[in-house]
Design a protein around this motif. Sequence first.
Motif, mmCIF file in Angstrom:
data_model
loop_
_atom_site.group_PDB
_atom_site.id
_atom_site.type_symbol
_atom_site.label_atom_id
_atom_site.label_comp_id
_atom_site.label_asym_id
_atom_site.label_seq_id
_atom_site.Cartn_x
_atom_site.Cartn_y
_atom_site.Cartn_z
ATOM 1 N N SER A 1 24.282 53.080 22.757
ATOM 2 C CA SER A 1 25.285 53.184 23.820
ATOM 3 C C SER A 1 25.981 51.849 24.029
ATOM 4 C CB SER A 1 24.635 53.631 25.131
ATOM 5 O OG SER A 1 23.803 52.607 25.645
ATOM 6 N N ALA A 2 27.142 51.902 24.659
ATOM 7 C CA ALA A 2 27.894 50.684 24.944
ATOM 8 C C ALA A 2 27.108 49.753 25.868
ATOM 9 C CB ALA A 2 29.242 51.042 25.566
ATOM 10 N N ILE A 3 26.413 50.321 26.844
ATOM 11 C CA ILE A 3 25.664 49.474 27.774
ATOM 12 C C ILE A 3 24.461 48.830 27.088
ATOM 13 C CG2 ILE A 3 24.069 51.220 28.739
ATOM 14 C CD1 ILE A 3 24.764 50.066 31.502
ATOM 15 N N SER A 4 23.833 49.536 26.135
ATOM 16 C CA SER A 4 22.702 48.952 25.401
ATOM 17 C C SER A 4 23.173 47.834 24.476
ATOM 18 C CB SER A 4 21.967 50.029 24.605
ATOM 19 O OG SER A 4 21.297 50.918 25.473
ATOM 20 N N ARG A 5 24.373 47.994 23.926
ATOM 21 C CA ARG A 5 24.917 46.915 23.086
ATOM 22 C C ARG A 5 25.162 45.661 23.918
ATOM 23 N NH1 ARG A 5 27.761 51.283 20.836
ATOM 24 N NH2 ARG A 5 29.691 50.770 21.960
ATOM 25 N N PHE A 6 25.647 45.849 25.136
ATOM 26 C CA PHE A 6 25.820 44.699 26.021
ATOM 27 C C PHE A 6 24.476 44.048 26.331
ATOM 28 C CE2 PHE A 6 25.571 43.101 30.400
ATOM 29 C CZ PHE A 6 26.456 42.037 30.312
ATOM 30 N N ASN A 7 23.477 44.862 26.612
ATOM 31 C CA ASN A 7 22.170 44.325 26.987
ATOM 32 C C ASN A 7 21.511 43.532 25.862
ATOM 33 O OD1 ASN A 7 22.397 45.411 29.539
ATOM 34 N ND2 ASN A 7 21.172 47.229 29.076
ATOM 35 N N SER A 8 21.820 43.879 24.622
ATOM 36 C CA SER A 8 21.210 43.185 23.483
ATOM 37 C C SER A 8 22.051 42.038 22.951
ATOM 38 C CB SER A 8 20.945 44.178 22.351
ATOM 39 O OG SER A 8 22.150 44.747 21.880
ATOM 40 N N ASP A 9 23.268 41.883 23.462
ATOM 41 C CA ASP A 9 24.164 40.833 22.981
ATOM 42 C C ASP A 9 24.187 39.674 23.986
ATOM 43 O OD1 ASP A 9 26.371 39.209 22.228
ATOM 44 O OD2 ASP A 9 27.297 40.906 21.213
ATOM 45 N N PRO A 10 23.731 38.501 23.606
ATOM 46 C CA PRO A 10 23.668 37.375 24.558
ATOM 47 C C PRO A 10 25.034 36.887 25.025
ATOM 48 C CG PRO A 10 23.151 36.633 22.339
ATOM 49 C CD PRO A 10 23.208 38.120 22.279
ATOM 50 N N LYS A 11 26.085 37.230 24.288
ATOM 51 C CA LYS A 11 27.412 36.733 24.632
ATOM 52 C C LYS A 11 28.266 37.755 25.377
ATOM 53 C CE LYS A 11 27.610 33.550 20.690
ATOM 54 N NZ LYS A 11 28.366 33.169 19.470
ATOM 55 N N GLY A 12 27.787 38.980 25.477
ATOM 56 C CA GLY A 12 28.589 40.004 26.114
ATOM 57 C C GLY A 12 29.412 40.804 25.112
ATOM 58 N N VAL A 13 30.214 41.741 25.622
ATOM 59 C CA VAL A 13 30.961 42.651 24.751
ATOM 60 C C VAL A 13 32.345 42.909 25.326
ATOM 61 C CG1 VAL A 13 28.862 43.819 23.939
ATOM 62 C CG2 VAL A 13 30.090 44.707 25.948
ATOM 63 N N ASP A 14 33.220 43.407 24.458
ATOM 64 C CA ASP A 14 34.473 43.988 24.924
ATOM 65 C C ASP A 14 34.163 45.402 25.406
ATOM 66 O OD1 ASP A 14 36.060 41.765 24.273
ATOM 67 O OD2 ASP A 14 36.235 42.428 22.188
ATOM 68 N N ALA A 15 34.297 45.623 26.693
ATOM 69 C CA ALA A 15 33.859 46.878 27.297
ATOM 70 C C ALA A 15 34.907 47.971 27.139
ATOM 71 C CB ALA A 15 33.554 46.665 28.771
ATOM 72 N N SER A 16 34.433 49.199 26.956
ATOM 73 C CA SER A 16 35.317 50.354 26.940
ATOM 74 C C SER A 16 35.906 50.546 28.336
ATOM 75 C CB SER A 16 34.536 51.605 26.546
ATOM 76 O OG SER A 16 33.595 51.933 27.557
ATOM 77 N N PRO A 17 37.006 51.288 28.462
ATOM 78 C CA PRO A 17 37.573 51.534 29.794
ATOM 79 C C PRO A 17 36.570 52.154 30.757
ATOM 80 C CG PRO A 17 39.160 52.142 28.112
ATOM 81 C CD PRO A 17 37.882 51.819 27.385
ATOM 82 N N GLU A 18 35.730 53.076 30.258
ATOM 83 C CA GLU A 18 34.754 53.714 31.140
ATOM 84 C C GLU A 18 33.678 52.734 31.586
ATOM 85 O OE1 GLU A 18 33.245 57.024 33.317
ATOM 86 O OE2 GLU A 18 35.199 56.486 32.475
ATOM 87 N N LEU A 19 33.143 51.970 30.660
ATOM 88 C CA LEU A 19 32.138 50.981 31.026
ATOM 89 C C LEU A 19 32.730 49.953 31.983
ATOM 90 C CD1 LEU A 19 29.326 49.774 30.757
ATOM 91 C CD2 LEU A 19 30.085 48.597 28.672
ATOM 92 N N SER A 20 33.966 49.545 31.752
ATOM 93 C CA SER A 20 34.619 48.587 32.655
ATOM 94 C C SER A 20 34.754 49.150 34.062
ATOM 95 C CB SER A 20 36.004 48.220 32.118
ATOM 96 O OG SER A 20 35.922 47.503 30.915
ATOM 97 N N ARG A 21 35.196 50.394 34.150
ATOM 98 C CA ARG A 21 35.438 50.991 35.458
ATOM 99 C C ARG A 21 34.143 51.122 36.260
ATOM 100 N NH1 ARG A 21 39.386 55.984 36.993
ATOM 101 N NH2 ARG A 21 38.739 56.218 39.164
ATOM 102 N N VAL A 22 33.098 51.634 35.629
ATOM 103 C CA VAL A 22 31.855 51.862 36.358
ATOM 104 C C VAL A 22 31.159 50.534 36.669
ATOM 105 C CG1 VAL A 22 29.656 53.092 36.359
ATOM 106 C CG2 VAL A 22 31.654 54.140 35.303
ATOM 107 N N THR A 23 31.240 49.570 35.747
ATOM 108 C CA THR A 23 30.669 48.251 36.016
ATOM 109 C C THR A 23 31.363 47.590 37.197
ATOM 110 O OG1 THR A 23 30.028 47.912 33.708
ATOM 111 C CG2 THR A 23 30.237 45.952 35.084
ATOM 112 N N GLN A 24 32.692 47.655 37.234
ATOM 113 C CA GLN A 24 33.412 47.053 38.351
ATOM 114 C C GLN A 24 33.040 47.712 39.667
ATOM 115 O OE1 GLN A 24 35.605 44.222 38.114
ATOM 116 N NE2 GLN A 24 34.894 44.362 40.240
ATOM 117 N N ALA A 25 32.897 49.041 39.651
ATOM 118 C CA ALA A 25 32.469 49.737 40.863
ATOM 119 C C ALA A 25 31.081 49.270 41.295
ATOM 120 C CB ALA A 25 32.474 51.250 40.630
ATOM 121 N N GLY A 26 30.189 49.071 40.321
ATOM 122 C CA GLY A 26 28.847 48.594 40.636
ATOM 123 C C GLY A 26 28.855 47.190 41.213
#
Length: 322
Positions: A77-102
């Motif tokens: 998943s996109a969120i698991s890729r972020f969790n395993s990447d020490p530098k972060g990721v280019d987030a999909s629109p959906e991941l960006s939207r829900v992360t910002q809400a969080g």
Amino acid sequence: MNRHLPSRRTFLAGLTASLATPALLRASGLHHASGHAFGTSWGISADDPAALKALGPVITALFDEIDKDLSPWRADSAISRFNSDPKGVDASPELSRVTQAGLDLAASSDGAFDPTVGPLVARWGFGPITHGATPNWRGLSLRQGRLSKTDPDLTLDLCGIAKGRALDRAAHLARAHGVGSALLDLGGELYALGQHPEGRDWRVAVENPLSDQPTGTVLNLPAGLSVATSGVGVQGYGRNGQVWGHIMDPATAHPVAGKLRSVTVMATDAMMADGWATALFAAGDVAGPEIARTQDIPAVFLFDTGTGLRQVETGGIAAVLS
């Protein structure tokens, strides 16, 4: 107050309008579509069997798409890729939207909602993120679609808000398929699309967190509103006279303790109902109701008195209780 939550005035005005609306539909029979997603079940109740038959596979596909973005249980998943990447990721629109809400919710709740508590949840036997840094939501940043972290071991877990987002998108999809009146259910979170076919509000019960007692609280859920409950529920266990649930108190790094057993929140979208129910429960016995009153959040708190339940209401929600 968060823009997704109705103010007391708007909430009560909308309720009054809803209750005053003449009963335009008289059908009493309901049809159902259902399935499984996110480790739970979903269902839709409506009076249009043809629309439901066409809608079922589309909702299944939608939930699969969301799962690929937001599920920490999936290694791909996109969120698991972020969790395993020490530098972060280019987030999909959906991941960006829900992360910002969080992140917005974390700020509004003074950290009671913390989207970085995944390792704590796993430590207590409830989640998949088994390694990571000490929770610190302020260590996350989202700028121009780039999701990054100040600590390479920091992880992101949006389970406290993602299910509500999925329910919002399912309701939008149902509207797009011509369903004007339905009750959508995703793991106990509900969205009222229009009114019941009998021309009244949908009626939903707040589950009693004390398993040996019957349900006593019923909500009349007006059109366009959502309701979500967080608490010890089925995801909990008892030890040495204390009930432990899956919701963490970020301040103590332990499951929420105390007499609070559940929080039910009503909002104009399911994502905020979901997130605020989590935040208010995480805030605990005293701070939870205080935050709800300060933010004017329509909520029902249920406390275990040892002999039964004590109910506390905030934000005008008493107007929809039966």
